[in-house]
Design a protein around this motif. Sequence first.
Motif, PDB file in Angstrom:
ATOM      1  N   VAL A  12       9.545  61.539   4.748  1.00 56.98           N
ATOM      2  CA  VAL A  12       9.008  61.237   6.195  1.00 56.98           C
ATOM      3  C   VAL A  12       9.176  59.488   6.498  1.00 56.98           C
ATOM      4  O   VAL A  12       9.548  59.498   7.596  1.00 56.98           O
ATOM      5  CB  VAL A  12       7.431  61.530   6.123  1.00 56.98           C
ATOM      6  CG1 VAL A  12       6.885  61.247   7.632  1.00 56.98           C
ATOM      7  CG2 VAL A  12       7.403  63.021   6.110  1.00 56.98           C
ATOM      8  N   ILE A  13       9.045  58.696   5.775  1.00 54.18           N
ATOM      9  CA  ILE A  13       9.055  57.376   6.083  1.00 54.18           C
ATOM     10  C   ILE A  13      10.428  56.827   6.103  1.00 54.18           C
ATOM     11  O   ILE A  13      10.910  56.244   7.077  1.00 54.18           O
ATOM     12  CB  ILE A  13       8.442  56.393   4.814  1.00 54.18           C
ATOM     13  CG1 ILE A  13       6.841  56.733   4.676  1.00 54.18           C
ATOM     14  CG2 ILE A  13       8.702  54.881   5.039  1.00 54.18           C
ATOM     15  CD1 ILE A  13       6.248  56.135   3.573  1.00 54.18           C
ATOM     16  N   GLY A  14      11.379  57.688   5.411  1.00 49.16           N
ATOM     17  CA  GLY A  14      12.672  57.278   5.382  1.00 49.16           C
ATOM     18  C   GLY A  14      13.470  57.818   6.553  1.00 49.16           C
ATOM     19  O   GLY A  14      14.432  57.431   7.131  1.00 49.16           O
ATOM     20  N   THR A  15      12.810  59.100   7.222  1.00 43.65           N
ATOM     21  CA  THR A  15      13.403  59.496   8.358  1.00 43.65           C
ATOM     22  C   THR A  15      12.970  59.380   9.538  1.00 43.65           C
ATOM     23  O   THR A  15      13.343  58.878  10.655  1.00 43.65           O
ATOM     24  CB  THR A  15      13.553  60.953   8.181  1.00 43.65           C
ATOM     25  OG1 THR A  15      12.185  61.719   7.781  1.00 43.65           O
ATOM     26  CG2 THR A  15      14.540  61.234   7.038  1.00 43.65           C
ATOM     27  N   ALA A  16      11.553  59.849   9.688  1.00 45.59           N
ATOM     28  CA  ALA A  16      10.662  59.783  10.948  1.00 45.59           C
ATOM     29  C   ALA A  16      10.120  58.209  11.025  1.00 45.59           C
ATOM     30  O   ALA A  16       9.718  57.758  12.201  1.00 45.59           O
ATOM     31  CB  ALA A  16       9.940  60.537  11.072  1.00 45.59           C
ATOM     32  N   GLY A  17       9.951  57.626   9.703  1.00 43.16           N
ATOM     33  CA  GLY A  17       9.303  56.246  10.117  1.00 43.16           C
ATOM     34  C   GLY A  17       7.728  56.413   9.518  1.00 43.16           C
ATOM     35  O   GLY A  17       7.271  57.389   9.401  1.00 43.16           O
ATOM     36  N   ALA A  18       7.104  55.030   9.077  1.00 46.75           N
ATOM     37  CA  ALA A  18       5.708  54.996   8.715  1.00 46.75           C
ATOM     38  C   ALA A  18       4.737  55.441   9.764  1.00 46.75           C
ATOM     39  O   ALA A  18       3.342  55.202   9.438  1.00 46.75           O
ATOM     40  CB  ALA A  18       5.602  53.731   8.230  1.00 46.75           C
ATOM     41  N   ALA A  19       5.149  55.588  10.955  1.00 45.01           N
ATOM     42  CA  ALA A  19       4.211  55.925  11.824  1.00 45.01           C
ATOM     43  C   ALA A  19       3.793  57.501  12.107  1.00 45.01           C
ATOM     44  O   ALA A  19       3.119  57.776  13.066  1.00 45.01           O
ATOM     45  CB  ALA A  19       4.524  55.515  13.301  1.00 45.01           C
ATOM     46  N   HIS A  20       4.247  58.356  11.066  1.00 42.84           N
ATOM     47  CA  HIS A  20       4.118  59.634  11.362  1.00 42.84           C
ATOM     48  C   HIS A  20       3.701  60.316   9.907  1.00 42.84           C
ATOM     49  O   HIS A  20       4.355  61.189   9.539  1.00 42.84           O
ATOM     50  CB  HIS A  20       5.644  60.279  11.688  1.00 42.84           C
ATOM     51  CG  HIS A  20       6.159  59.909  12.983  1.00 42.84           C
ATOM     52  ND1 HIS A  20       5.592  60.140  14.155  1.00 42.84           N
ATOM     53  CD2 HIS A  20       7.074  58.925  13.206  1.00 42.84           C
ATOM     54  CE1 HIS A  20       6.237  59.511  15.075  1.00 42.84           C
ATOM     55  NE2 HIS A  20       7.217  58.731  14.647  1.00 42.84           N
ATOM     56  N   PRO A  21       2.657  60.101   9.450  1.00 49.99           N
ATOM     57  CA  PRO A  21       1.916  60.795   8.439  1.00 49.99           C
ATOM     58  C   PRO A  21       1.682  62.079   8.583  1.00 49.99           C
ATOM     59  O   PRO A  21       1.511  62.716   7.448  1.00 49.99           O
ATOM     60  CB  PRO A  21       0.717  59.656   7.969  1.00 49.99           C
ATOM     61  CG  PRO A  21       0.188  59.226   9.353  1.00 49.99           C
ATOM     62  CD  PRO A  21       1.532  58.898  10.229  1.00 49.99           C
ATOM     63  N   ARG A  22       1.465  62.608   9.822  1.00 48.98           N
ATOM     64  CA  ARG A  22       0.984  63.825   9.932  1.00 48.98           C
ATOM     65  C   ARG A  22       2.100  64.859   9.501  1.00 48.98           C
ATOM     66  O   ARG A  22       1.652  65.941   9.418  1.00 48.98           O
ATOM     67  CB  ARG A  22       0.413  64.140  11.491  1.00 48.98           C
ATOM     68  CG  ARG A  22      -0.793  63.344  11.722  1.00 48.98           C
ATOM     69  CD  ARG A  22      -1.316  63.927  13.208  1.00 48.98           C
ATOM     70  NE  ARG A  22      -2.675  63.244  13.489  1.00 48.98           N
ATOM     71  CZ  ARG A  22      -3.040  62.469  14.191  1.00 48.98           C
ATOM     72  NH1 ARG A  22      -2.131  61.660  14.756  1.00 48.98           N
ATOM     73  NH2 ARG A  22      -4.416  62.110  14.469  1.00 48.98           N
TER      74      ARG A  22
END
Length: 452
Positions: A178-188
């Motif tokens: 998720v961090i590598g694709t959507a970024g660290a702003a999307h933990p959900r």
Amino acid sequence: MSGGRWIQHWDPEDEAFWRTTGRRIANRNLLFSVISEHIGFSVWTLWSVMVLFMGPEYGVDPAGKFFLIAVATLVGAVVRVPYTFAVARFGGRNWTVFSALLLLLPTGAAYAVMEPGTSYTTFVLVAALTGVGGGNFASSMTNINAFFPLHRKGWALGLNAGGGNIGVPVVQLAGLAVIGTAGAAHPRIVLGVYIPLIVAAAVCAALFMDNLAPVRNDTGAAREAVRARHTWIMALLYIGSFGSFIGYSFAFGLVLQTQFGRTPLQAASLTFVGPLLGSLIRPVGGWLADRYGGARITLGTFAAMAAATGVVVYASAVESLAVFLVGFTALFVLSGLGNGSTYKMIPAIFRSQAYAAGLTGEAADAYGRRLSGAAMGLIGAVGAVGGLGINLAFRQSFQATGSGAYAFTAFLAFYAVCIAVTWAVYLRGPAPTGAATASEAPARRRLDYSEV
């Protein structure tokens, strides 16, 4: 078998029963137990991933993040005790279904609050809820322990626990993706993936697992396990093995961020490797214990863990990330081996105690299953508290010095204690504990603990 998937007769030590009926049923229950426990571990260690998403906008410093994961560790340790006895009270299948569905609570709560502006108190409460995932291990191990004969317990318990432990690196890999694709702003996104997986695990348990009627809630067994000195000796050793594994799993990413200045993506790309290797090798630890004796494997493991900790202390002093990663990864691998070997020791110790008390045959086997099942929950709970100790030690070390070196020095001293206890209690010399098998009880020499 009667209604509601209850098995009325179960005797895995009977070779004919095991070959014709028991092995197939036991392996099926093991498979779906692993699936449920795997999801449980992922939920329990969820906050080792969520803290990587918590940038400056969340207003939580490193010490506060270490405290969040420490709270999850503590609750997971405490709930292991009631989870152990729930299997006998409600049935292994029934409790697996319920405990799997219960994972929806912490996952849904985290989905609701995981955003900047949420109060730190709320984060602490939601992190505490994930502790129920840690309880799944205790109930799963107690349940599977009853399904398998003694000579297969090391492998079966190692496979069950190892498959569950893999939930740690899997959730970390999900966070990395998720961090590598959507970024660290999307933990959900991570949380949204796990909700349907939880439901699927519960449905599979309901359809394919069984309850064992011979396993009954036995408060007497619990009292005996509490009074047995080997329960607490093994709990100490399990602090060193499993406490290390789970504590390091929770803390690894934060240590890399805090001590070596890694970004969330850089930390997430490294944190999953150690827990993955430690999980995969746990069944090997059980197999080696079946073959060579759990005490011998456990002693060697702790000696190697002490050496690896020395490497990590050195790497911290010279600020070498490469050497640090080698030492830390070795700690994960060795703790996984130790997890398998220590858990193999528990049923063997209590079975050997049964022979020392004059029991033979099925009576001795039943006593061993009864006491080891009760002891496993207590040992697992105390061992998980070791993970809490590791996270609190890191928190204090980073607060005081900005480095984890002092914490690792404390861990090194504890491994030295584990080495001394393992040798003194289980390897120093023969112990008066009875024969290896019922049929050979009169003829064979009495077991010494090095054979457990």
